[in-house]
Scaffold this motif. Structure first.
Motif, PDB file in Angstrom:
ATOM      1  N   LYS A  63       0.778  -1.214  -0.165  1.00 14.40           N
ATOM      2  CA  LYS A  63      -0.063   0.036   0.000  1.00 14.40           C
ATOM      3  C   LYS A  63       0.798   1.360   0.095  1.00 14.40           C
ATOM      4  O   LYS A  63       2.135   1.403   0.371  1.00 14.40           O
ATOM      5  CB  LYS A  63      -0.808  -0.022   1.141  1.00 14.40           C
ATOM      6  N   ALA A  64       0.225   2.468  -0.417  1.00 13.68           N
ATOM      7  CA  ALA A  64       1.123   3.537  -0.343  1.00 13.68           C
ATOM      8  C   ALA A  64       0.183   4.703   0.229  1.00 13.68           C
ATOM      9  O   ALA A  64      -0.944   4.715   0.408  1.00 13.68           O
ATOM     10  CB  ALA A  64       1.348   3.885  -2.093  1.00 13.68           C
ATOM     11  N   VAL A  65       0.964   5.673   0.862  1.00 11.04           N
ATOM     12  CA  VAL A  65       0.504   6.954   1.420  1.00 11.04           C
ATOM     13  C   VAL A  65       1.170   8.046   0.927  1.00 11.04           C
ATOM     14  O   VAL A  65       2.278   8.263   0.531  1.00 11.04           O
ATOM     15  CB  VAL A  65       0.778   6.834   2.972  1.00 11.04           C
ATOM     16  N   ILE A  66       0.280   9.041   0.240  1.00  5.96           N
ATOM     17  CA  ILE A  66       0.559  10.178  -0.444  1.00  5.96           C
ATOM     18  C   ILE A  66       0.280  11.269   0.132  1.00  5.96           C
ATOM     19  O   ILE A  66      -1.028  11.626   0.625  1.00  5.96           O
ATOM     20  CB  ILE A  66      -0.091  10.064  -1.839  1.00  5.96           C
ATOM     21  N   GLY A  67       1.048  12.286   0.580  1.00  8.10           N
ATOM     22  CA  GLY A  67       0.689  13.576   1.307  1.00  8.10           C
ATOM     23  C   GLY A  67       0.174  14.716   0.052  1.00  8.10           C
ATOM     24  O   GLY A  67       0.820  14.778  -0.784  1.00  8.10           O
ATOM     25  N   PHE A  68      -0.873  15.396   0.642  1.00  6.88           N
ATOM     26  CA  PHE A  68      -1.313  16.263  -0.500  1.00  6.88           C
ATOM     27  C   PHE A  68      -1.397  17.606   0.222  1.00  6.88           C
ATOM     28  O   PHE A  68      -1.964  18.024   1.347  1.00  6.88           O
ATOM     29  CB  PHE A  68      -2.624  15.747  -1.022  1.00  6.88           C
ATOM     30  N   GLN A  69      -0.674  18.885  -0.180  1.00  7.80           N
ATOM     31  CA  GLN A  69      -0.864  20.309   0.343  1.00  7.80           C
ATOM     32  C   GLN A  69      -1.277  21.222  -0.953  1.00  7.80           C
ATOM     33  O   GLN A  69      -0.539  21.168  -1.863  1.00  7.80           O
ATOM     34  CB  GLN A  69       0.371  20.510   0.949  1.00  7.80           C
ATOM     35  N   MET A  70      -2.295  21.864  -0.629  1.00  7.88           N
ATOM     36  CA  MET A  70      -2.993  22.634  -1.677  1.00  7.88           C
ATOM     37  C   MET A  70      -1.712  23.670  -2.106  1.00  7.88           C
ATOM     38  O   MET A  70      -1.701  24.205  -3.184  1.00  7.88           O
ATOM     39  CB  MET A  70      -4.327  23.260  -1.557  1.00  7.88           C
ATOM     40  N   ALA A  71      -1.280  24.446  -0.940  1.00  3.08           N
ATOM     41  CA  ALA A  71      -0.418  25.734  -1.131  1.00  3.08           C
ATOM     42  C   ALA A  71       0.989  25.145  -2.106  1.00  3.08           C
ATOM     43  O   ALA A  71       1.128  26.051  -2.757  1.00  3.08           O
ATOM     44  CB  ALA A  71       0.041  26.250   0.160  1.00  3.08           C
ATOM     45  N   ARG A  72       1.401  24.085  -2.053  1.00  3.88           N
ATOM     46  CA  ARG A  72       2.393  23.554  -2.799  1.00  3.88           C
ATOM     47  C   ARG A  72       2.064  23.626  -4.335  1.00  3.88           C
ATOM     48  O   ARG A  72       2.768  24.122  -5.097  1.00  3.88           O
ATOM     49  CB  ARG A  72       2.888  22.092  -2.466  1.00  3.88           C
ATOM     50  N   THR A  73       0.969  23.177  -4.481  1.00  3.92           N
ATOM     51  CA  THR A  73       0.419  23.165  -5.777  1.00  3.92           C
ATOM     52  C   THR A  73       0.294  24.638  -6.473  1.00  3.92           C
ATOM     53  O   THR A  73       0.688  24.799  -7.667  1.00  3.92           O
ATOM     54  CB  THR A  73      -0.889  22.396  -6.048  1.00  3.92           C
ATOM     55  N   ALA A  74      -0.526  25.263  -5.713  1.00  2.00           N
ATOM     56  CA  ALA A  74      -0.740  26.815  -6.115  1.00  2.00           C
ATOM     57  C   ALA A  74       0.384  27.661  -6.463  1.00  2.00           C
ATOM     58  O   ALA A  74       0.444  28.350  -7.114  1.00  2.00           O
ATOM     59  CB  ALA A  74      -1.720  27.569  -4.806  1.00  2.00           C
ATOM     60  N   ARG A  75       1.562  27.230  -5.440  1.00  3.13           N
ATOM     61  CA  ARG A  75       2.877  28.125  -5.829  1.00  3.13           C
ATOM     62  C   ARG A  75       3.605  27.508  -6.791  1.00  3.13           C
ATOM     63  O   ARG A  75       4.081  28.302  -7.445  1.00  3.13           O
ATOM     64  CB  ARG A  75       3.612  27.951  -4.539  1.00  3.13           C
ATOM     65  N   GLY A  76       3.712  26.231  -6.974  1.00  3.10           N
ATOM     66  CA  GLY A  76       4.411  25.610  -7.971  1.00  3.10           C
ATOM     67  C   GLY A  76       4.013  24.901  -9.157  1.00  3.10           C
ATOM     68  O   GLY A  76       4.931  24.954 -10.371  1.00  3.10           O
ATOM     69  N   LYS A  77       2.662  24.798  -9.216  1.00  2.00           N
ATOM     70  CA  LYS A  77       2.192  24.652 -10.553  1.00  2.00           C
ATOM     71  C   LYS A  77       0.820  25.261 -10.885  1.00  2.00           C
ATOM     72  O   LYS A  77      -0.391  24.911 -10.889  1.00  2.00           O
ATOM     73  CB  LYS A  77       1.681  22.906 -10.463  1.00  2.00           C
ATOM     74  N   PRO A  78       0.860  26.621 -11.042  1.00  2.15           N
ATOM     75  CA  PRO A  78      -0.048  27.498 -11.305  1.00  2.15           C
ATOM     76  C   PRO A  78      -1.074  26.865 -12.420  1.00  2.15           C
ATOM     77  O   PRO A  78      -2.274  27.423 -12.346  1.00  2.15           O
ATOM     78  CB  PRO A  78       0.419  28.707 -11.632  1.00  2.15           C
ATOM     79  N   GLU A  79      -0.555  26.330 -13.476  1.00  2.00           N
ATOM     80  CA  GLU A  79      -1.182  25.863 -14.659  1.00  2.00           C
ATOM     81  C   GLU A  79      -2.382  24.906 -14.298  1.00  2.00           C
ATOM     82  O   GLU A  79      -3.502  24.674 -14.617  1.00  2.00           O
ATOM     83  CB  GLU A  79      -0.525  25.671 -15.878  1.00  2.00           C
ATOM     84  N   LEU A  80      -1.710  23.925 -13.271  1.00  2.00           N
ATOM     85  CA  LEU A  80      -2.530  22.799 -12.729  1.00  2.00           C
ATOM     86  C   LEU A  80      -3.599  23.409 -11.973  1.00  2.00           C
ATOM     87  O   LEU A  80      -5.015  22.889 -11.813  1.00  2.00           O
ATOM     88  CB  LEU A  80      -1.763  21.684 -12.053  1.00  2.00           C
ATOM     89  N   TYR A  81      -3.371  24.297 -11.251  1.00  5.28           N
ATOM     90  CA  TYR A  81      -4.091  24.742 -10.129  1.00  5.28           C
ATOM     91  C   TYR A  81      -5.468  25.650 -11.076  1.00  5.28           C
ATOM     92  O   TYR A  81      -6.675  25.408 -10.412  1.00  5.28           O
ATOM     93  CB  TYR A  81      -3.488  26.058  -9.233  1.00  5.28           C
ATOM     94  N   LYS A  82      -4.970  26.199 -12.032  1.00  3.48           N
ATOM     95  CA  LYS A  82      -6.032  27.095 -12.697  1.00  3.48           C
ATOM     96  C   LYS A  82      -6.872  25.957 -13.367  1.00  3.48           C
ATOM     97  O   LYS A  82      -8.061  26.290 -13.468  1.00  3.48           O
ATOM     98  CB  LYS A  82      -5.194  27.816 -13.753  1.00  3.48           C
ATOM     99  N   ARG A  83      -6.412  24.774 -13.686  1.00  3.91           N
ATOM    100  CA  ARG A  83      -7.276  23.823 -14.617  1.00  3.91           C
ATOM    101  C   ARG A  83      -8.059  23.325 -13.638  1.00  3.91           C
ATOM    102  O   ARG A  83      -9.367  22.890 -13.992  1.00  3.91           O
ATOM    103  CB  ARG A  83      -6.470  22.718 -15.192  1.00  3.91           C
ATOM    104  N   TRP A  84      -7.669  22.816 -12.397  1.00  2.00           N
ATOM    105  CA  TRP A  84      -8.392  22.444 -11.253  1.00  2.00           C
ATOM    106  C   TRP A  84      -9.677  23.425 -11.012  1.00  2.00           C
ATOM    107  O   TRP A  84     -11.007  23.161 -10.885  1.00  2.00           O
ATOM    108  CB  TRP A  84      -7.692  22.090  -9.839  1.00  2.00           C
ATOM    109  N   ARG A  85      -9.439  24.588 -11.117  1.00  2.00           N
ATOM    110  CA  ARG A  85     -10.332  25.750 -10.551  1.00  2.00           C
ATOM    111  C   ARG A  85     -11.397  25.604 -11.727  1.00  2.00           C
ATOM    112  O   ARG A  85     -12.783  25.699 -11.445  1.00  2.00           O
ATOM    113  CB  ARG A  85      -9.514  27.083 -10.593  1.00  2.00           C
TER     114      ARG A  85
END
Length: 308
Positions: free
Chosen positions: A241-263
């Protein structure tokens, strides 16, 4: 203007008069119409060594724009994450954190949908779901969780299980599209069936162990809670099994295009009727302490919102 703040760890919250802030370069001054109350802010009030500004999700109308702002002007309707004082009649929002609110949505819709929906969608994407897979959503009646249930269904999950703190929330979560609703004391036991392919966990703490146990072999747990907790490596090893950590602020700062697509996807699903934010209750600014108590007690069904 009116503003809510506190002076010592744990509160109490109180209303004070404060000057209307002046937006700096790249900032918007927003006349707030709705303010989202979140668990991380409630926890910081209870635990932070020093008082913090009560920030978070806001939605309203741009009253003024600072130097260098290019995307918005006075009168525009926006929503976004405020890092300063957000529990107020006016709040400052950085342009990079702001997104337009469509004419078809209210300020309450926006504050209940955008940030919580982005977190739910980001956590779901982190799980790398395949059509037909079984999903388990903890805190399924929360501001984020109730949207995660709907998003898993929209992404063609074969089975959606909602996990909640008590049976009083079962009907609410079932109406969102969950196939099954279980309470935390049954999580990871025989009631979990043959296991799920992925878990989106917003609770953490002692719930992590049964959440991992609820995974089928090869399953993934996405942890996006601020509640901490520990997972034994052996529990992952035996089931691959795997555990993945997710933090929104990291995506918003580092991957703005992905953040925009999600929005864009969140608003599209809202427009299509596939994503419907639920609001537990709207509180006045003078009732901020009561709104925090609802979050602390985990009794909310959907989003808790302040309305100036």
């Amino acid at each position: 203007m009116r503003r809510v703040r506190y002076e010592s760890t744990g509160g109490p919250l109180f209303l004070e008069e404060a000057p209307v802030p002046v937006p700096g370069p790249g900032e918007l001054l927003v006349r707030t119409e709705a303010i989202g109350v979140t668990l991380p802010v409630v926890r910081k009030v209870a635990e932070a060594a020093e008082p913090i500004p009560l920030g978070g999700e806001i939605a309203g109308e741009v009253a003024a724009a600072g130097q260098g702002v290019t995307r918005f002007r006075a009168g525009a309707r926006v929503t976004g994450l405020c890092f300063g004082h957000g529990y107020a009649d006016f709040a400052v929002l950085h342009e990079a954190m702001a997104s337009p609110v469509p004419d078809t949505a209210s300020a309450v819709d926006a504050v209940a949908l955008v940030r919580s929906g982005l977190v739910a969608l980001g956590a779901l994407d982190a799980a790398r779901p395949e059509p037909g897979e079984a999903a388990l959503i903890t805190a399924a009646a929360s501001g984020v969780g109730h949207l995660a249930v709907q998003l898993a269904r929209a992404r063609s999950a074969g089975r959606v299980v909602g996990a909640v703190s008590g049976p009083a929330k079962a009907d609410f979560v079932g109406a969102l599209g969950a196939d099954e609703v279980i309470t935390y004391d049954r999580l990871g036991g025989p009631e979990s069936g043959d296991g799920v392919d992925y878990v989106l966990d917003a609770v953490g703490g002692e719930l992590l162990t049964p959440a991992v146990a609820a995974l089928a072999p090869g399953g993934r747990l996405v942890a996006y809670s601020s509640g901490g907790g520990t997972i034994r490596a052996y529990d992952l090893l035996v089931g691959a099994k795997a555990v993945i950590g997710f933090q929104m602020a990291r995506t918003a700062r580092g991957k703005p295009e992905l953040y925009k697509r999600w929005r864009q996807e969140v608003w599209r699903l809202f427009a299509d009727g596939a994503l419907k934010p639920a609001v537990h209750r709207e509180f006045a600014l003078t009732e901020a302490s009561e709104a925090h108590r609802v979050i602390e007690s985990r009794s909310n069904l959907g989003k808790v919102v302040l309305r100036p």
